[in-house]
Design a protein around this motif. Structure first.
Motif, PDB file in Angstrom:
ATOM      1  N   GLU A   1      -3.200  12.211  13.961  1.00 13.89           N
ATOM      2  CA  GLU A   1      -3.429  11.321  15.266  1.00 13.89           C
ATOM      3  C   GLU A   1      -3.345   9.919  15.218  1.00 13.89           C
ATOM      4  O   GLU A   1      -2.938   9.261  16.036  1.00 13.89           O
ATOM      5  CB  GLU A   1      -3.941  12.013  16.239  1.00 13.89           C
ATOM      6  N   SER A   2      -4.197   9.554  14.236  1.00 17.60           N
ATOM      7  CA  SER A   2      -4.550   8.056  14.042  1.00 17.60           C
ATOM      8  C   SER A   2      -4.691   7.683  12.728  1.00 17.60           C
ATOM      9  O   SER A   2      -4.609   8.554  11.758  1.00 17.60           O
ATOM     10  CB  SER A   2      -5.627   7.751  14.834  1.00 17.60           C
ATOM     11  N   ALA A   3      -4.535   6.201  12.287  1.00 18.78           N
ATOM     12  CA  ALA A   3      -4.833   5.906  10.869  1.00 18.78           C
ATOM     13  C   ALA A   3      -5.169   4.460  11.046  1.00 18.78           C
ATOM     14  O   ALA A   3      -4.682   3.551  11.888  1.00 18.78           O
ATOM     15  CB  ALA A   3      -3.456   6.002  10.157  1.00 18.78           C
TER      16      ALA A   3
ATOM     17  N   VAL B   1      -6.995   4.903   3.860  1.00 22.25           N
ATOM     18  CA  VAL B   1      -6.291   5.093   5.513  1.00 22.25           C
ATOM     19  C   VAL B   1      -7.306   6.337   5.871  1.00 22.25           C
ATOM     20  O   VAL B   1      -7.676   7.464   5.250  1.00 22.25           O
ATOM     21  CB  VAL B   1      -5.005   5.814   5.199  1.00 22.25           C
ATOM     22  N   SER B   2      -7.889   6.194   6.920  1.00 22.88           N
ATOM     23  CA  SER B   2      -8.734   7.105   7.732  1.00 22.88           C
ATOM     24  C   SER B   2      -8.445   7.111   9.173  1.00 22.88           C
ATOM     25  O   SER B   2      -7.755   6.353   9.660  1.00 22.88           O
ATOM     26  CB  SER B   2     -10.260   6.685   7.604  1.00 22.88           C
ATOM     27  N   GLY B   3      -8.790   8.436   9.694  1.00 18.39           N
ATOM     28  CA  GLY B   3      -8.444   8.512  11.037  1.00 18.39           C
ATOM     29  C   GLY B   3      -8.728  10.134  11.730  1.00 18.39           C
ATOM     30  O   GLY B   3      -9.485  10.638  11.056  1.00 18.39           O
TER      31      GLY B   3
ATOM     32  N   TYR C   1     -10.539  12.259   8.705  1.00 17.68           N
ATOM     33  CA  TYR C   1      -9.953  12.311   7.391  1.00 17.68           C
ATOM     34  C   TYR C   1     -10.212  10.775   6.774  1.00 17.68           C
ATOM     35  O   TYR C   1      -9.891   9.752   7.518  1.00 17.68           O
ATOM     36  CB  TYR C   1      -8.807  12.885   7.118  1.00 17.68           C
ATOM     37  N   THR C   2     -10.120  10.908   5.422  1.00 15.47           N
ATOM     38  CA  THR C   2      -9.936   9.507   4.618  1.00 15.47           C
ATOM     39  C   THR C   2      -9.328   9.890   3.436  1.00 15.47           C
ATOM     40  O   THR C   2      -9.462  10.874   2.595  1.00 15.47           O
ATOM     41  CB  THR C   2     -11.308   9.076   4.247  1.00 15.47           C
ATOM     42  N   VAL C   3      -8.185   9.244   3.482  1.00 16.54           N
ATOM     43  CA  VAL C   3      -7.184   9.243   2.097  1.00 16.54           C
ATOM     44  C   VAL C   3      -7.418   8.064   1.570  1.00 16.54           C
ATOM     45  O   VAL C   3      -7.326   7.017   1.783  1.00 16.54           O
ATOM     46  CB  VAL C   3      -5.584   9.581   2.633  1.00 16.54           C
ATOM     47  N   THR C   4      -7.753   8.258   0.052  1.00 19.37           N
ATOM     48  CA  THR C   4      -8.186   7.029  -0.768  1.00 19.37           C
ATOM     49  C   THR C   4      -7.148   7.011  -1.961  1.00 19.37           C
ATOM     50  O   THR C   4      -6.773   7.857  -2.784  1.00 19.37           O
ATOM     51  CB  THR C   4      -9.419   7.271  -1.611  1.00 19.37           C
ATOM     52  N   TYR C   5      -6.246   5.979  -2.238  1.00 22.80           N
ATOM     53  CA  TYR C   5      -5.446   5.561  -3.052  1.00 22.80           C
ATOM     54  C   TYR C   5      -5.831   4.632  -4.129  1.00 22.80           C
ATOM     55  O   TYR C   5      -5.993   3.379  -3.970  1.00 22.80           O
ATOM     56  CB  TYR C   5      -4.090   4.941  -2.165  1.00 22.80           C
ATOM     57  N   PRO C   6      -6.236   5.053  -5.297  1.00 23.31           N
ATOM     58  CA  PRO C   6      -6.841   4.323  -6.213  1.00 23.31           C
ATOM     59  C   PRO C   6      -5.610   3.401  -6.942  1.00 23.31           C
ATOM     60  O   PRO C   6      -4.512   3.800  -7.089  1.00 23.31           O
ATOM     61  CB  PRO C   6      -7.160   5.065  -7.428  1.00 23.31           C
ATOM     62  N   ASP C   7      -5.956   2.090  -7.121  1.00 21.58           N
ATOM     63  CA  ASP C   7      -4.889   1.345  -7.916  1.00 21.58           C
ATOM     64  C   ASP C   7      -3.645   1.130  -6.904  1.00 21.58           C
ATOM     65  O   ASP C   7      -2.542   1.387  -7.616  1.00 21.58           O
ATOM     66  CB  ASP C   7      -4.573   1.736  -9.262  1.00 21.58           C
ATOM     67  N   PHE C   8      -3.634   1.237  -5.435  1.00 17.79           N
ATOM     68  CA  PHE C   8      -2.534   1.567  -4.649  1.00 17.79           C
ATOM     69  C   PHE C   8      -1.238   0.452  -5.021  1.00 17.79           C
ATOM     70  O   PHE C   8      -0.203   0.883  -4.979  1.00 17.79           O
ATOM     71  CB  PHE C   8      -3.016   1.405  -3.263  1.00 17.79           C
ATOM     72  N   PHE C   9      -1.507  -0.926  -5.258  1.00 18.79           N
ATOM     73  CA  PHE C   9      -0.736  -1.733  -5.417  1.00 18.79           C
ATOM     74  C   PHE C   9       0.040  -1.887  -6.836  1.00 18.79           C
ATOM     75  O   PHE C   9       1.073  -2.560  -7.061  1.00 18.79           O
ATOM     76  CB  PHE C   9      -1.145  -3.121  -5.185  1.00 18.79           C
ATOM     77  N   THR C  10      -0.653  -1.052  -7.883  1.00 14.68           N
ATOM     78  CA  THR C  10      -0.121  -1.307  -9.217  1.00 14.68           C
ATOM     79  C   THR C  10       0.290   0.062  -9.848  1.00 14.68           C
ATOM     80  O   THR C  10       0.577   0.223 -10.939  1.00 14.68           O
ATOM     81  CB  THR C  10      -1.077  -1.792 -10.124  1.00 14.68           C
ATOM     82  N   SER C  11       0.140   1.193  -8.967  1.00 19.98           N
ATOM     83  CA  SER C  11       0.181   2.675  -9.714  1.00 19.98           C
ATOM     84  C   SER C  11       0.623   3.586  -8.725  1.00 19.98           C
ATOM     85  O   SER C  11       0.900   2.970  -7.617  1.00 19.98           O
ATOM     86  CB  SER C  11      -0.936   3.055 -10.319  1.00 19.98           C
TER      87      SER C  11
END
Length: 165
Positions: free
Chosen positions: A112-114, A127-129, A145-155
């Motif tokens: 529902e949100s982010a 990203v959480s919401g 929730y919280t979704v965690t993207y490690p090295d988001f910009f490079t992988s």
């Protein structure tokens, strides 16, 4: 946040209603403001379209890239779930370099949100919401929730998903 500033540039994310379209549809757009301190000049890129639902939008970034997130409905169907689209946009070219979707497993609920954020290490994006239902792969339980993207910009390392009350 719907705007972020770094490197002399201001990036804003907004939703424009498409004209003459029924039912309503909204284009989520990232705007690079045409200000003198920005070495790239002004620019605009359409990130995606949401049907019926005006997307909530959020943006964060640093010299590695711009991270955007927005809610989206893909269909007018009442059973069409609300999902979140997460993207990595190149600050210089406004090219979309990575797209990910956060969705409840089998569409049995809504995200529902982010809110998107770049963590202190400069490379991890979260990203959480709030949500109804279970996001595929989540640990824990609850309506947030919280979704965690490690090295988001490079992988393209897969994220981890945590749920909590």
């Amino acid at each position: 946040m719907t705007s972020v500033s770094f490197g002399g540039c201001i990036f804003s994310i907004t939703a424009y209603p498409q004209s003459g379209v029924t039912p309503p549809a909204y284009d989520a757009k990232l705007i690079r403001q045409p200000i003198p301190s920005c070495p790239y000049g002004g620019g605009l890129v359409t990130l995606g379209t949401s049907v019926i639902l005006e997307p909530s939008r959020t943006v964060a970034g640093n010299s590695l890239g711009v991270a955007t997130a927005f809610t989206k409905k893909s269909s007018v169907s009442g059973s069409s779930p609300t999902t979140v689209t997460v993207q990595h946009v190149d600050p210089a070219t406004l090219a979309i370099l990575r797209t990910a979707t956060i969705a409840v497993y089998l569409g049995a609920g809504n995200v529902e949100s982010a809110t998107v954020a770049v963590e202190a290490d400069g490379t991890t994006v979260t990203v959480s919401g709030s949500k109804t239902g279970v996001i595929y792969g989540e640990t824990g339980s609850g309506s947030h929730y919280t979704v965690t993207y490690p090295d988001f910009f490079t992988s393209t390392t897969p994220p981890t998903v945590a749920a909590f009350p």
